[in-house]
Write an enzyme that holds these catalytic residues in place. Structure first.
Site, mmCIF file in Angstrom:
data_model
loop_
_atom_site.group_PDB
_atom_site.id
_atom_site.type_symbol
_atom_site.label_atom_id
_atom_site.label_comp_id
_atom_site.label_asym_id
_atom_site.label_seq_id
_atom_site.Cartn_x
_atom_site.Cartn_y
_atom_site.Cartn_z
ATOM 1 N N ASP A 1 0.830 -1.227 0.000
ATOM 2 C CA ASP A 1 0.000 0.000 0.000
ATOM 3 C C ASP A 1 0.858 1.268 0.000
ATOM 4 O O ASP A 1 0.348 2.346 -0.299
ATOM 5 C CB ASP A 1 -1.021 -0.002 1.167
ATOM 6 C CG ASP A 1 -0.419 -0.167 2.547
ATOM 7 O OD1 ASP A 1 0.637 -0.826 2.673
ATOM 8 O OD2 ASP A 1 -1.012 0.347 3.524
ATOM 9 N N HIS A 2 2.159 1.168 0.311
ATOM 10 C CA HIS A 2 3.037 2.345 0.363
ATOM 11 C C HIS A 2 3.941 2.485 -0.864
ATOM 12 O O HIS A 2 4.689 3.451 -0.955
ATOM 13 C CB HIS A 2 3.887 2.304 1.636
ATOM 14 C CG HIS A 2 3.061 2.395 2.881
ATOM 15 N ND1 HIS A 2 3.041 3.514 3.691
ATOM 16 C CD2 HIS A 2 2.174 1.522 3.427
ATOM 17 C CE1 HIS A 2 2.197 3.315 4.689
ATOM 18 N NE2 HIS A 2 1.661 2.112 4.554
HETATM 19 ZN ZN LIG Z 1 0.156 0.827 5.407
HETATM 20 ZN ZN LIG Z 2 2.440 -1.507 6.665
#
Ligand SMILES: [Zn+2]
Ligand SMILES: [Zn+2]
Length: 304
Positions: free
Chosen positions: A65-66
């Site tokens: 997600d990053h």
């Molecule tokens: Zn995250």
């Molecule tokens: Zn994380």
């Protein structure tokens, strides 16, 4: 100018109103990106934050997600003719990540991408600020980042300088730089027209982590602490299990550290429409807390 633009404020999965984690810091003409979740380039376009000249990307950790926004962003930069090298800073795995990017099918970027692995305590020095990496506590190797400006010269007292007979122009700059100048046979010292040095501004971003007192030395001088806040306090057990933060947990630490402003981001999608429970839990302990929305901007003024 020192400005924070929140490009994505959800954790794990996006929602219609919140993108994946990404934060831009604008300082002078420079753009620095912290984390780059899927869809970040479109968020940058919507925010009109500019993106071609992002100088460096700092990643807190290698959860998807990053990081999944990076291939698309780099591809667009390349299409638009970027030739300037780009550095990607991060913890363990950053070399493998950049290696994967450089071998991703026919991505074939028109500029070099360099991995810069950081250990806790490492500093990336720029002319008038430094970014320090520090240890955070998540389920995979992770880092937090503190951007700290170097002290700024004091304010220049223009009226006083004119009173002392200094003509406007290059002598003003020399005095402001700390030099003594001579006007009409008389010496004018810098201290007579320049106030005491002002502390630089500081922004701390901790990324995904449980809150820890180990952050206190870093947080004490912070103008803004950007913290993840995946859960409200009634989900403390889940936060502990997944090594994420609760609103109350970070707010207590913010109060202990005396930061000026706490900004909560990386919300679980269950709060995407209504972050009120997070704000309520945080404000029990720390009044100056806000929940970030996508495209929220915060400008940090130069200290008086
Ligand atoms: Zn995250
Ligand atoms: Zn994380």
């Amino acid at each position: 100018m020192l400005k924070i633009i929140f490009l994505g404020t959800c954790g794990s999965v996006p929602t219609p109103n919140r993108g994946m984690p990404a934060i831009m810091l604008l300082r002078g003409g420079e753009r620095l990106l912290f984390d780059c979740g899927e869809g970040t380039q479109r968020q940058m376009m919507k925010a009109r934050s500019g993106f071609m000249d992002v100088a460096s990307i700092f990643l807190t950790h290698f959860h998807a997600d990053h990081t999944l926004g990076i291939p698309g962003l780099l591809q667009t930069m390349s299409f638009q003719g970027r030739t300037e090298p780009l550095s990607i800073y991060g913890p363990e795995f950053v070399e493998e990540f950049c290696d994967l990017l450089n071998r991703l099918g026919y991505l074939n970027l028109g500029f070099p991408v360099t991995a810069k692995r950081l250990e806790p305590g490492d500093r990336v020095e720029a002319r008038d600020y430094a970014i320090e990496a520090f240890r955070t506590f998540h389920s995979v190797p992770s880092l937090g980042y503190a951007l700290r400006e170097k002290p700024m010269p004091g304010r220049f007292n223009r009226a006083r300088a004119l009173e002392l007979g200094v003509p406007e122009g290059p002598l003003f700059s020399r005095l402001h730089r700390g030099e003594t100048v001579t006007v009409g046979g008389r010496k004018v010292r810098s201290e007579e027209v320049v106030g005491p040095p002002r502390p630089g501004r500081a922004i701390v971003y901790t990324g995904d982590t449980i809150p820890s007192e180990a952050f206190l030395p870093c947080l004490r001088s912070a103008d803004v602490w950007i913290s993840e806040c995946t859960f409200a306090d009634d989900m403390a057990a889940k936060a502990e299990e997944t090594l994420h933060s609760t609103a109350g947990g970070v707010a207590r630490l913010a109060a202990q550290a005396g930061v000026k402003l706490l900004v909560l981001t990386h919300l679980s999608s269950r709060y995407a429409q209504d972050p009120a429970p997070l704000l309520a839990d945080a404000q029990k302990h720390f009044g100056n807390a806000v929940v970030a929305d996508d495209f929220m901007e915060i400008e940090i003024p130069v200290p008086e």
